[in-house]
Design an enzyme around this catalytic site. Sequence first.
Site, PDB file in Angstrom:
ATOM      1  CG  ASP A 125      20.141  20.944  16.365  1.00 35.63           C
ATOM      2  OD1 ASP A 125      19.419  20.968  17.190  1.00 35.63           O
ATOM      3  OD2 ASP A 125      20.102  20.066  15.190  1.00 35.63           O
TER       4      ASP A 125
HETATM    5  C1  GLC Z   1      16.905  18.520  14.213  1.00 36.35           C
HETATM    6  C2  GLC Z   1      16.921  18.453  15.489  1.00 36.35           C
HETATM    7  C3  GLC Z   1      18.080  17.618  16.205  1.00 36.35           C
HETATM    8  C4  GLC Z   1      18.403  16.478  15.260  1.00 36.35           C
HETATM    9  C5  GLC Z   1      18.905  17.105  14.056  1.00 36.35           C
HETATM   10  C6  GLC Z   1      19.309  16.031  12.792  1.00 36.35           C
HETATM   11  O1  GLC Z   1      16.934  20.076  13.827  1.00 36.35           O
HETATM   12  O2  GLC Z   1      17.285  19.721  16.537  1.00 36.35           O
HETATM   13  O3  GLC Z   1      17.541  17.082  17.552  1.00 36.35           O
HETATM   14  O4  GLC Z   1      19.289  15.648  15.816  1.00 36.35           O
HETATM   15  O5  GLC Z   1      18.240  18.182  13.319  1.00 36.35           O
HETATM   16  O6  GLC Z   1      18.054  15.359  12.566  1.00 36.35           O
END
Ligand code: GLC
Length: 739
Positions: free
Chosen positions: A277
């Site tokens: 993430d």
């Molecule tokens: C965010 C979220 C994740 C998302 C990623 C890209 O922090 O936790 O669900 O896909 O970053 O935006």
Amino acid sequence: MKLTFKFLLTLAFVITVVLGQHLKDDEIEEKVNELLNQMTFTEKIGQMTQFSGTNKQYEQMIREGKIGSLLNVIGAEENNRLQKIAVEESHLGIPLVIGLDVIHGYRTIFPIPLAASASWDTVLIRKAAEIAAKEAASAGIHWTFAPMVDIARDARWGRIAEGAGEDPFLGSAIARAQVLGFQGEDLADPLTLLACAKHYVGYGAAEGGRDYNTVDFSERTLREIYLPPFRAAVNAGVGTLMSAFNEIGGVPASANQFTLRTILKGEWGFDGFVISDYNSIGELVAHGIAKDQLEAGIKGLTAGVDMDMEGRCYTTAMEALVAEGALSEELINDAVRRILRIKFKLGLFEHPYVDENLQKGLILHRDHIQAALDLARESVVLLKNEKNTLPLNRKKINTIALIGPLADDKDAPLGTWRCEGKREDVVTVYEGLKNTYGGDVTIIYAKGCDVKGNSRSGFNKALKAARKADIVVMVMGESADMSGEAASRADLNLPGVQAELINVIAETKKPVVLVLLNGRPLTLSNVESKVNAIVESWHLGIRHGNAVADVLVGDYNPSGKLTVTFPRSTGQIPIYYNHKNTGRPGDPNNKFSSKYIDLPSLPLYPFGYGLSYTKFKYTGIKVENNRLTTSDDLFVSVNVKNVGKCEGVEIVQLYIQDKTGSVTRPVKELKGFQRVALEAGEQKTVQFRVPVQKLGFYDLDMKYTVEPGDFSVMIGGNSEDGLTTAFKVVSLEQEEKEH
Ligand code: GLC
């Protein structure tokens, strides 16, 4: 059937093109290894690196092979321009894979996932994902960071809005539907998206429902509650997973070898790749298990995270460690192989560019909008309908007072993670009712108050409107930014002075219909008795207003069922249907039993609950054979009759309890569901088939096992009420001995 020569020729051509278009798996492996052998260390690390957005520095890094993926770059033209740098200006021409959070639609915005899950309609959910993929792929996106498949039992957690609720069985069915919808039959199809099951794993179990907070549960809970939807996504062929922010019992998910290598890549044989993430590898330093970004990178890589999203932890500094034998280059090679394999499967090497004319005629296509309305209607849950207040009686109602901060709000229906959704595309409840009624009914609109804040300045105007009306429709709830990421709430009551306004309007003694727009279960005990009807409409996307109007006037008979428990009070959380019995199950007549002294133990509305404008009667539950071996299938059926005056759809739910086991078992578990359409007066026999092998659990040795013993079955329209029967499972040895 006479096949014309021309038809055969066309068919042959199509087959040749399709087959010719795709490399077989072994050919892909060959190409991956060929490429890998030509790559410098820098280029390998580059493939494992994803940045958000773009700029001149990133473009130069793409040229130098230091970036393999981007997220949050939008538009076919822009994405082609960046792809051209990678393909035509870098040493090996390895194409970028471009990702975006296409969670519930790209431009045609569908209901938020928690709403859509209340439809229990996996066919329509899959179609919504297909449409989202078409629109996003035509705009140059290759990869969506969806489906979010986190089981959530805590409504304080804002991200409960993004998932399919509290149940592993339903969550698994929906995860599968979404993966198949996004990825289609062929990842190389230019109108499909690579999917990404997230957030692996246990993110929804954050203590206190506080986002990013500590998670600590047993391996049995991990395997029986939080892993199943990810397993379903992997079994459906999902190409990527995203590792989560949270720790799991002391080991962060993005540095967790047990979940990533032992289970995902080992037990399940997952051959796609794992992306972190957003900086979740870099955050290992804050977690306190890495002293710096380099150590964090080593931990993430060793654990099995293949690509680093905005963490800047996979760096060429690792080369020295490889040289001195402190880090195996095979870890890096395996990560790069996985990424290249997916890029080949996506067809990016053969077709790196998107046809910039593709999106014309696709974005907001009328069929897409119709699908959004269909799913929105099916996602509405009727929670209360005293004295058949609903549907609104066209003969008796001349004036409606439409009150509330969300009655004419174009933003809330888009919900969290709205991608390219635009307010201008949204039909509000007010507009929906006007569209439905035309001039036949007078609608007096009064906002009354804001979603948040304590201004009561709008109360008088709202009161005046109510006094002039035959019925009051109050549209209240949460704004879109009150759920989703970093939106945990400690108090689940209606925000601001909304509940106070409901009480003030209730004083007029006019019938009140409460329509909720929200991204999570709310605690409604302070208003439930003040209103005659409650319509849970979540955040339904661009056709929110039409769906709600159709339900209110009876053009659509609500069929939705909750996929997450609505507590009476935040103090009851965590509260969920598939709980354990404990040694002292709650008994209002026994002080010394598991309950509260200041609140009933049961929720306000249970998992699986939802009313209809008609009534369904269940009779004649029956198991075909009440003595089964562990290799048999359970066949159980029930008659469902529509005993009301209008057609309706009932979501028939099958729950099973293993009465005794070598470890404690939930009081019931969902093991089947069917959407059954019935005309007024019509009866159908609904049959379920459940392999006994699906009734197992992880035993004392953490081995999945089905134990012989007594089982009970319940079939009904929610998780609390239904017809029951029983069956026994015997071991094969026992069966042979006795027969
Ligand atoms: C965010 C979220 C994740 C998302 C990623 C890209 O922090 O936790 O669900 O896909 O970053 O935006």
